[in-house]
Design a protein around this motif. Structure first.
Motif, PDB file in Angstrom:
ATOM      1  N   ILE A  30       0.858  -1.179   0.000  1.00 25.22           N
ATOM      2  CA  ILE A  30       0.000   0.000   0.000  1.00 25.22           C
ATOM      3  C   ILE A  30       0.897   1.234   0.000  1.00 25.22           C
ATOM      4  N   LEU A  31       0.462   2.251  -0.740  1.00 27.45           N
ATOM      5  CA  LEU A  31       1.211   3.502  -0.778  1.00 27.45           C
ATOM      6  C   LEU A  31       0.235   4.663  -0.681  1.00 27.45           C
ATOM      7  N   ILE A  32       0.311   5.396   0.434  1.00 31.56           N
ATOM      8  CA  ILE A  32      -0.430   6.648   0.562  1.00 31.56           C
ATOM      9  C   ILE A  32       0.216   7.664  -0.377  1.00 31.56           C
ATOM     10  N   TYR A  33      -0.591   8.424  -1.082  1.00 28.24           N
ATOM     11  CA  TYR A  33      -0.055   9.366  -2.063  1.00 28.24           C
ATOM     12  C   TYR A  33       1.022  10.235  -1.410  1.00 28.24           C
ATOM     13  N   PRO A  34       2.241  10.249  -1.971  1.00 27.24           N
ATOM     14  CA  PRO A  34       3.353  10.979  -1.339  1.00 27.24           C
ATOM     15  C   PRO A  34       3.041  12.471  -1.177  1.00 27.24           C
ATOM     16  N   ALA A  35       3.379  13.000  -0.021  1.00 31.07           N
ATOM     17  CA  ALA A  35       3.090  14.409   0.276  1.00 31.07           C
ATOM     18  C   ALA A  35       3.837  15.343  -0.658  1.00 31.07           C
ATOM     19  N   ALA A  36       5.039  14.925  -1.102  1.00 33.53           N
ATOM     20  CA  ALA A  36       5.849  15.799  -1.948  1.00 33.53           C
ATOM     21  C   ALA A  36       5.441  15.749  -3.411  1.00 33.53           C
ATOM     22  N   ALA A  37       4.605  14.780  -3.788  1.00 31.16           N
ATOM     23  CA  ALA A  37       4.214  14.627  -5.197  1.00 31.16           C
ATOM     24  C   ALA A  37       3.100  15.595  -5.551  1.00 31.16           C
ATOM     25  N   LYS A  38       3.112  16.084  -6.786  1.00 24.74           N
ATOM     26  CA  LYS A  38       2.094  17.001  -7.272  1.00 24.74           C
ATOM     27  C   LYS A  38       0.759  16.276  -7.416  1.00 24.74           C
ATOM     28  N   SER A  39      -0.332  16.940  -7.035  1.00 27.88           N
ATOM     29  CA  SER A  39      -1.656  16.339  -7.153  1.00 27.88           C
ATOM     30  C   SER A  39      -1.995  16.065  -8.610  1.00 27.88           C
ATOM     31  N   LEU A  40      -2.803  15.059  -8.836  1.00 34.37           N
ATOM     32  CA  LEU A  40      -3.237  14.719 -10.180  1.00 34.37           C
ATOM     33  C   LEU A  40      -4.244  15.755 -10.673  1.00 34.37           C
ATOM     34  N   GLU A  41      -4.424  15.799 -11.989  1.00 36.07           N
ATOM     35  CA  GLU A  41      -5.279  16.822 -12.591  1.00 36.07           C
ATOM     36  C   GLU A  41      -6.538  16.191 -13.175  1.00 36.07           C
ATOM     37  N   GLU A  42      -7.652  16.863 -12.968  1.00 40.74           N
ATOM     38  CA  GLU A  42      -8.935  16.353 -13.475  1.00 40.74           C
ATOM     39  C   GLU A  42      -8.928  16.329 -15.000  1.00 40.74           C
ATOM     40  N   GLY A  43      -9.515  15.263 -15.543  1.00 37.21           N
ATOM     41  CA  GLY A  43      -9.604  15.114 -16.984  1.00 37.21           C
ATOM     42  C   GLY A  43      -8.416  14.403 -17.603  1.00 37.21           C
ATOM     43  N   LYS A  44      -7.370  14.123 -16.813  1.00 35.71           N
ATOM     44  CA  LYS A  44      -6.189  13.435 -17.340  1.00 35.71           C
ATOM     45  C   LYS A  44      -6.175  11.972 -16.893  1.00 35.71           C
ATOM     46  N   SER A  45      -5.543  11.157 -17.726  1.00 34.80           N
ATOM     47  CA  SER A  45      -5.421   9.733 -17.439  1.00 34.80           C
ATOM     48  C   SER A  45      -3.992   9.410 -17.024  1.00 34.80           C
ATOM     49  N   TYR A  46      -3.862   8.381 -16.204  1.00 33.92           N
ATOM     50  CA  TYR A  46      -2.568   8.008 -15.643  1.00 33.92           C
ATOM     51  C   TYR A  46      -2.395   6.489 -15.695  1.00 33.92           C
ATOM     52  N   SER A  47      -1.154   6.057 -15.847  1.00 35.13           N
ATOM     53  CA  SER A  47      -0.833   4.626 -15.805  1.00 35.13           C
ATOM     54  C   SER A  47       0.093   4.366 -14.631  1.00 35.13           C
ATOM     55  N   TRP A  48      -0.026   3.159 -14.054  1.00 39.42           N
ATOM     56  CA  TRP A  48       0.817   2.830 -12.894  1.00 39.42           C
ATOM     57  C   TRP A  48       1.143   1.341 -12.885  1.00 39.42           C
ATOM     58  N   GLN A  49       2.250   1.029 -12.258  1.00 45.92           N
ATOM     59  CA  GLN A  49       2.745  -0.346 -12.174  1.00 45.92           C
ATOM     60  C   GLN A  49       3.556  -0.516 -10.896  1.00 45.92           C
ATOM     61  N   VAL A  50       3.556  -1.747 -10.363  1.00 47.87           N
ATOM     62  CA  VAL A  50       4.306  -2.071  -9.152  1.00 47.87           C
ATOM     63  C   VAL A  50       5.312  -3.164  -9.467  1.00 47.87           C
ATOM     64  N   THR A  51       6.523  -3.009  -8.950  1.00 50.05           N
ATOM     65  CA  THR A  51       7.592  -4.001  -9.100  1.00 50.05           C
ATOM     66  C   THR A  51       8.054  -4.440  -7.718  1.00 50.05           C
ATOM     67  N   VAL A  52       8.301  -5.734  -7.544  1.00 52.80           N
ATOM     68  CA  VAL A  52       8.866  -6.231  -6.291  1.00 52.80           C
ATOM     69  C   VAL A  52      10.304  -6.672  -6.575  1.00 52.80           C
ATOM     70  N   TYR A  53      11.214  -6.289  -5.686  1.00 55.12           N
ATOM     71  CA  TYR A  53      12.633  -6.566  -5.898  1.00 55.12           C
ATOM     72  C   TYR A  53      13.314  -6.818  -4.559  1.00 55.12           C
ATOM     73  N   ARG A  54      14.500  -7.367  -4.634  1.00 57.86           N
ATOM     74  CA  ARG A  54      15.349  -7.504  -3.453  1.00 57.86           C
ATOM     75  C   ARG A  54      16.801  -7.417  -3.887  1.00 57.86           C
ATOM     76  N   GLU A  55      17.547  -6.579  -3.198  1.00 52.72           N
ATOM     77  CA  GLU A  55      18.970  -6.371  -3.467  1.00 52.72           C
ATOM     78  C   GLU A  55      19.207  -6.046  -4.938  1.00 52.72           C
TER      79      GLU A  55
END
Length: 363
Positions: free
Chosen positions: A212-237
């Motif tokens: 789970i990731l709460i939207y980062p405080a330092a990140a700019k808010s998303l804009e209405e009417g725009k689309s976004y893509s996202w992906q998660v990667t799991v890694y170690r070392e």
């Protein structure tokens, strides 16, 4: 006298073997044939030694699978890795069995109980090898389940310009694994995968310990009417273990606000579209049952502790038609204040309804 000499040289060999230790993480390096060469060596010898490594992998039922002999490399005092030249010139031999043929084709070790053995030799020009160290590791290789994205939903329209991202981790859980979440804006006419590859990411958060990731405080808010893509990667070392699919969503606010039903009961479909639901000891939602009376089938998944199993969940009876449902969680000590959960309701027609909630201990 002969027995004394044999014992003496055996002791010397054991002492030499203790001068070198192997650092091998089967959870990461034991899943592929290429990963075998990622082993690290720690030498307590005071002088550099020209060495080579022999690697043997066996499976409990199938027997020997693969053997690898590296090229020679210079073993220095302290921590070492097998050099690139020694790895590229390695000689690989596969056993004559079905499992070995499968590994040869895919370069991956299927599910099974494996033993990985490493031997370090002094590489003498005369061809005589002196054993400097050996060590074996046992590991049960289990297939990793897919890494599922949960929220925001695929092609969802949400009014939340700072949404919370959730996903279901792949299992089995690998100790020390971390997540990376990447979010990018999609330009008009752009494919969903292209956005993450070519566009500057709005979020590129690594070292995430929970799904789970709460939207980062330092990140700019998303804009209405725009689309976004996202992906998660799991890694170690630095080694990528698994990737999720790439999902897209659009920020779009509904002009007509959703009105809550009496007594705080809202349709589960409305709650599923939200990003933040607080359960103060209880879950309240409404559900339409088009079938006969039955017991509600549901399950709860903890995002903070993915391996947690919930028992003694309250039994809920469904009437035909609309149902206002209350699930009392306060009596179950398994729920932790501030933890995030996913409720999944299984319907008779085979469909499921999911909603995320944060549990709060009632005062």
């Amino acid at each position: 006298m002969r027995k004394v000499l044999v014992t003496f040289f055996t002791c010397l060999s054991l002492m030499a073997a203790g001068q070198v230790t192997f650092q091998f993480v089967p959870e990461l390096q034991g899943r592929t044939a290429d990963g075998l060469l990622w082993v690290k060596l720690n030498s307590q010898y005071q002088q550099p030694i020209i060495s080579l490594v022999e690697i043997s992998v066996s499976e409990k039922k199938a027997g020997k699978i693969i053997s690898v002999t590296t090229g020679s490399f210079l073993l220095l005092p302290g921590a070492n890795a097998i050099s690139r030249n020694a790895a590229s010139s390695a000689i690989i031999r596969f056993a004559n069995n079905n499992l070995a043929r499968l590994v040869k084709q895919s370069s991956s070790f299927p599910e099974g109980e494996y033993e990985y053995c490493f031997q370090l030799y002094r590489a003498d020009k005369s061809g005589i090898r002196e054993l400097l160290g050996e060590q074996c590791f046992d590991y049960l290789v289990e297939p990793l389940t897919p890494l599922f994205l949960i929220e925001p939903f695929l092609k969802e329209q949400t009014c939340d310009k700072r949404p919370t991202f959730t996903w279901q981790p792949s299992m089995p859980a690998i100790p020390g694994a971390r997540y990376r979440l990447t979010l990018a804006e999609m330009k008009p006419g752009q494919a969903i995968q292209e956005a993450l590859v070519y566009n500057l990411p709005l979020i590129n958060q690594s070292n995430i310990t929970s799904p789970i990731l709460i939207y980062p405080a330092a990140a700019k808010s998303l804009e209405e009417g725009k689309s976004y893509s996202w992906q998660v990667t799991v890694y170690r070392e630095g080694v990528i273990l698994n990737r999720s699919e790439t999902w897209e969503f659009t920020v779009k606010c509904n002009d007509t606000p959703v009105v809550e039903k009496t007594e705080g009961f809202r349709d589960i479909d409305d709650l599923a579209k939200g990003n933040f639901y607080i359960a103060n000891g209880k879950l309240h939602f409404s559900l339409h049952n088009a079938y006969e009376k039955q017991t509600l089938k549901y399950s709860i998944f903890c995002l903070n502790k993915p391996d947690q199993v919930f028992k003694r969940l309250p039994a809920i009876k469904l009437q035909q038609g609309n149902n206002n449902i209350t699930i009392d969680l306060a009596e179950n000590s398994a729920f932790v204040d501030g933890f995030h959960y996913i409720l999944t309701v299984h319907l008779v027609n085979g469909t499921t309804k999911k909603m995320r909630f944060t549990y709060k201990t009632p005062l």
